[in-house]
Design an enzyme around this catalytic site. Structure first.
Site, PDB file in Angstrom:
ATOM      1  N   LYS A  12      21.757  13.554  24.524  1.00  0.00           N
ATOM      2  CA  LYS A  12      21.328  13.583  23.122  1.00  0.00           C
ATOM      3  C   LYS A  12      22.492  13.089  22.269  1.00  0.00           C
ATOM      4  CE  LYS A  12      19.196  16.471  19.588  1.00  0.00           C
ATOM      5  NZ  LYS A  12      20.170  16.174  18.529  1.00  0.00           N
ATOM      6  N   SER A  69      10.282  14.699  15.582  1.00  0.00           N
ATOM      7  CA  SER A  69      11.516  15.407  15.866  1.00  0.00           C
ATOM      8  C   SER A  69      11.351  16.120  17.201  1.00  0.00           C
ATOM      9  CB  SER A  69      11.810  16.397  14.745  1.00  0.00           C
ATOM     10  OG  SER A  69      13.047  17.018  14.924  1.00  0.00           O
ATOM     11  N   ASP A 106      25.030  22.341  12.048  1.00  0.00           N
ATOM     12  CA  ASP A 106      23.742  22.330  12.738  1.00  0.00           C
ATOM     13  C   ASP A 106      23.330  23.739  13.117  1.00  0.00           C
ATOM     14  OD1 ASP A 106      23.891  19.190  14.616  1.00  0.00           O
ATOM     15  OD2 ASP A 106      23.444  19.635  12.528  1.00  0.00           O
ATOM     16  N   TYR A 147      21.896  25.511  10.108  1.00  0.00           N
ATOM     17  CA  TYR A 147      20.568  24.973   9.802  1.00  0.00           C
ATOM     18  C   TYR A 147      19.531  25.537  10.766  1.00  0.00           C
ATOM     19  CZ  TYR A 147      16.803  21.615   9.033  1.00  0.00           C
ATOM     20  OH  TYR A 147      15.588  21.045   8.759  1.00  0.00           O
TER      21      TYR A 147
END
Length: 736
Positions: free
Chosen positions: A120, A89, A40, A43
């Site tokens: 989350k 998102s 992540d 990214y």
């Protein structure tokens, strides 16, 4: 100040922008399928770089940019579903300053006096739709507007009610809720132990992958064996019960109260606070106690609680302004870097990777980590024998952060990039000046490249040949002596014979490293039959493989083009090329300028295609496939004919002349859009045998319904010609 024109964007910036867009789209797609190849954190860095370029050069921003989109492309395995309200998102904050900046922007627009904080969850986003209290549909996020229908699988999740509880108040006429499906950590560990014991397949890398893989099973009975759970965290479309009182949603927290009364699964850890100081306390608490929940979390979501304020703040093209995700730093551990080895990919790229003493991090055991290229090894400053910092927090691919310098004892040694390919011994080189990657130029004969290309051909994004997996690709290209390889190159794939396959035996390779796996009892490399990775008797397995090879011959042109492993040509570019040129011969004959003029292609891809076809043995692959009967031309309308531009078509029931995918692709080839749900905006519904409820809904809404003959007219002559062939009556307006 006006945006700069095209000439003000340097070529290298434009090329980097295009590269980042392709890379992020690919990573997003892999993440969506539960098989990401970067962390992540990596990214997010790529996305930050892309945003920076687009802020400096706004003319590069388009609707296809990853900065303007939510989620990933849709797989072809499940029916498409349009969400009633777009699933957005979230923007990310990585430190307290960014969190404060978000709060300052929000409070500058509206008077915020309450924030809702919640965990989350690192799971899979799912959309549920209830009509008059009954669950009628469940879908994945997809690209935010269209997801995949996973209703049957979601119905196996015990906490998801089939019927809402109406004991406290009537259920709404319509309710769309969003949530996260996850696998509790304890259950994930038990699942992996069970998988390891029965040897059915490789254990999952982490709970999120396990949840994604479980939800996307084609057989709901398999999903039912996985202890999935879900927590609802948002509302989409909503219509109160007729005459219902007190059921209007005024805030996030009040909505949670009502959702809980209806029996929907909610978190017991959310909290409504009045100040940002309290928000920071909540963030800090769970950063220290992130393993307290039964599920994995990767941060905190902070929302403006009041719905009227949410509406006033609105959204950007991909994210709400009234919410933000505070991302916790990935977890870190230390371990010993035992070695640095290299592997070769399907385009010849030679990549170093770290081999470490196995270590448990973020819930899974890690032994390998990519190092990307020699420059990355040098930048990180790691040496073989170092104690290293390894970072992994719910990600699939771990990241080597760097060495622990204080623990060096002088025995460590520098990594030296090999000068020759580890698979075939060919001298390595750069494909072009400035390329950071070394590549093996022996594309045709390098067994490693051939193995990777054949495995890629079998993948879902190419020809989708299930019986031809990684072990099979290895066996066909690198069998144990004295058997000769069945494939000299991929051109021979459709000319395979049973006699070639039956004697083949091979080592089992780790797909991440291409190293042979060893038998834990003997320590020797594992040796298996070509058919060992497939269930059933060899004869039936052979039949299955050849049946699927025969089916693959009729796949659409874009899939064939992807399967050629032309550098930079992924599914999206292949679809654009196939739609424009209609045949492989036309693509091959096109000039670079003609190729580059196609929307979605551009000069880099055009040059790569032109160079690929200029190689004799590449052209021979196409010739062999064509001779074997592989489809090299798309049927249907002539180039440029888009008779269904702007028309939405739903196909339901079994058609004699079209498979489900074939019907959808036929619609797309004519410029239309094939969807799975019927609405007032649907242009036509095409029905075959056993059409089900979609036919009834089309009749109720007055949407034109066509049989297969009418569908063919629609494809050939367009909506006006097909409208007169509708098989349901036109509803007449009442008199007066």
């Amino acid at each position: 100040m006006s945006a700069p024109d095209n000439t003000t964007v340097p070529d290298e910036v434009r090329a980097r922008h295009a590269e980042l867009c392709r890379e992020l789209d690919d990573h997003s797609y892999r993440y969506y399928l539960g098989n990401p190849i970067v962390s992540d954190a990596e990214y997010d860095q790529l996305m930050l770089e892309l945003r920076g370029i687009e802020e400096r050069h706004p003319i590069l921003v388009s609707q296809d940019s990853p900065t303007q989109k939510v989620g990933a492309p849709i797989s072809v395995d499940f029916a498409e579903v349009e969400h009633l309200v777009r699933m957005e998102s979230l923007g990310n904050a990585f430190d307290s300053e960014e969190l404060s900046a978000w709060a300052d922007r929000a409070s500058a627009e509206v008077p915020v006096d309450a924030y809702l904080c919640e965990l989350k969850i690192d799971g899979l986003a799912v959309d549920l739709v209830y009509e008059r209290g009954r669950l009628i549909r469940a879908a994945t996020r997809g690209d935010g507007r269209v997801g995949e229908d996973i209703t049957l699988n979601v119905r196996t999740i015990g906490v998801v009610p089939e019927q809402l509880d109406e004991s406290a108040r009537p259920a709404p006429e319509l309710l769309e809720v969003r949530g996260e499906v996850f696998l509790p950590v304890e259950d994930f560990e038990k699942l992996n132990q069970r998988i390891a014991a029965d040897g059915s397949h490789a254990p999952f890398a982490n709970p999120r992958n396990a949840a994604a893989g479980s939800l996307r099973q084609k057989d709901p009975r398999v999903t039912a064996t996985r202890p999935l759970s879900m927590i609802v965290h948002g509302v989409g479309a909503y219509t109160p019960a007729e005459g219902g009182e007190g059921t209007a949603f005024t805030s996030q927290s009040q909505a949670y109260t009502l959702l809980g009364e209806w029996g929907l699964p909610l978190s017991d850890r959310y909290k409504v606070v009045g100040t940002m100081d309290e928000v920071r306390e909540y963030v800090a608490h769970y950063q220290e106690h992130r393993h307290d929940p039964a599920y994995e979390i990767d941060g905190i979501v902070v929302k403006v609680d009041d719905f009227s304020l949410q509406r006033r703040l609105g959204s950007t093209s991909r994210a709400p302004r009234w919410a933000i995700a505070y991302k916790y730093p990935p977890e870190e551990v230390t371990t010993k870097l035992v070695d640095i080895k290299v592997g070769v990919g399907r385009t010849g790229r030679v990549t170093p990777y770290g081999v470490m003493e196995p270590v448990l991090v973020a819930g899974s055991e890690v032994e390998f980590a990519t190092l990307h290229n020699a420059q990355e090894v040098a930048r990180k400053g790691v040496r073989i024998g170092d104690t290293i910092v390894l970072r992994k927090a719910g990600d699939v691919i771990p990241e080597i952060v760097g060495p622990v310098l204080d623990l060096r004892d002088g025995t460590e040694r520098e990594f030296v990039m090999p000068e020759r390919c580890p698979e075939c011994g060919t001298e390595l080189g750069q494909q072009k000046e400035g390329d950071v990657d070394l590549r093996c130029p022996n594309a045709r004969s390098c067994p490693g490249q051939l193995r990777e290309r054949v495995a890629f051909i079998a993948g879902r994004r190419a020809l989708d040949i299930e019986a031809l997996g990684y072990v099979a690709a290895t066996a066909l290209t690198q069998p144990l002596e004295p058997v000769e390889p069945a494939l000299r190159d991929e051109g021979d794939l459709f000319d395979l014979t049973v006699e070639q396959l039956l004697p083949i035996r091979t080592h089992v390779l780790d797909p991440d490293t291409t190293e042979p796996k060893t038998d834990p009892k003997t320590g020797e490399p594992k040796v298996v039959s070509f058919f060992a990775n497939m269930k059933g008797e060899p004869k039936k397995t052979v039949e299955k493989l050849f049946e699927q090879l025969e089916e693959a011959k009729d796949k659409p042109l874009w899939r064939v083009l992807v399967s050629l492993s032309i550098r930079h040509v992924g599914p999206r570019a292949a679809e654009d090329l196939a739609r424009h040129f209609r045949s492989m011969d036309a693509i091959r004959a096109a000039s670079e300028e003609e190729l580059a003029s196609v929307d979605g292609v551009g000069p880099t891809i055009a040059r790569s295609i032109h160079e690929w076809f200029a190689v004799d043995w590449h052209a021979e692959i196409v010739r062999k496939w064509a001779a074997a009967g592989v489809r090299m031309e798309d049927e249907g309308q002539e180039p440029g004919s888009r008779v269904l531009e702007g028309v939405t078509v739903v196909v339901t029931g079994s058609l004699e002349g079209f498979s489900r995918d074939g019907a959808k692709e036929a619609v797309a080839e004519c410029g239309g859009r094939a969807t799975a749900s019927v609405s007032k905006k649907t242009g036509f519904v095409v029905v075959g045998d056993a059409p089900g409820s979609k036919y009834d809904k089309a009749v109720k809404l007055g949407v034109p319904v066509l049989d297969e003959a009418g569908f063919r007219v629609l494809l050939e002559d367009g909506p006006e010609a097909a409208a007169s062939l509708r098989i349901n009556p036109v509803e007449e307006a009442p008199e007066g």
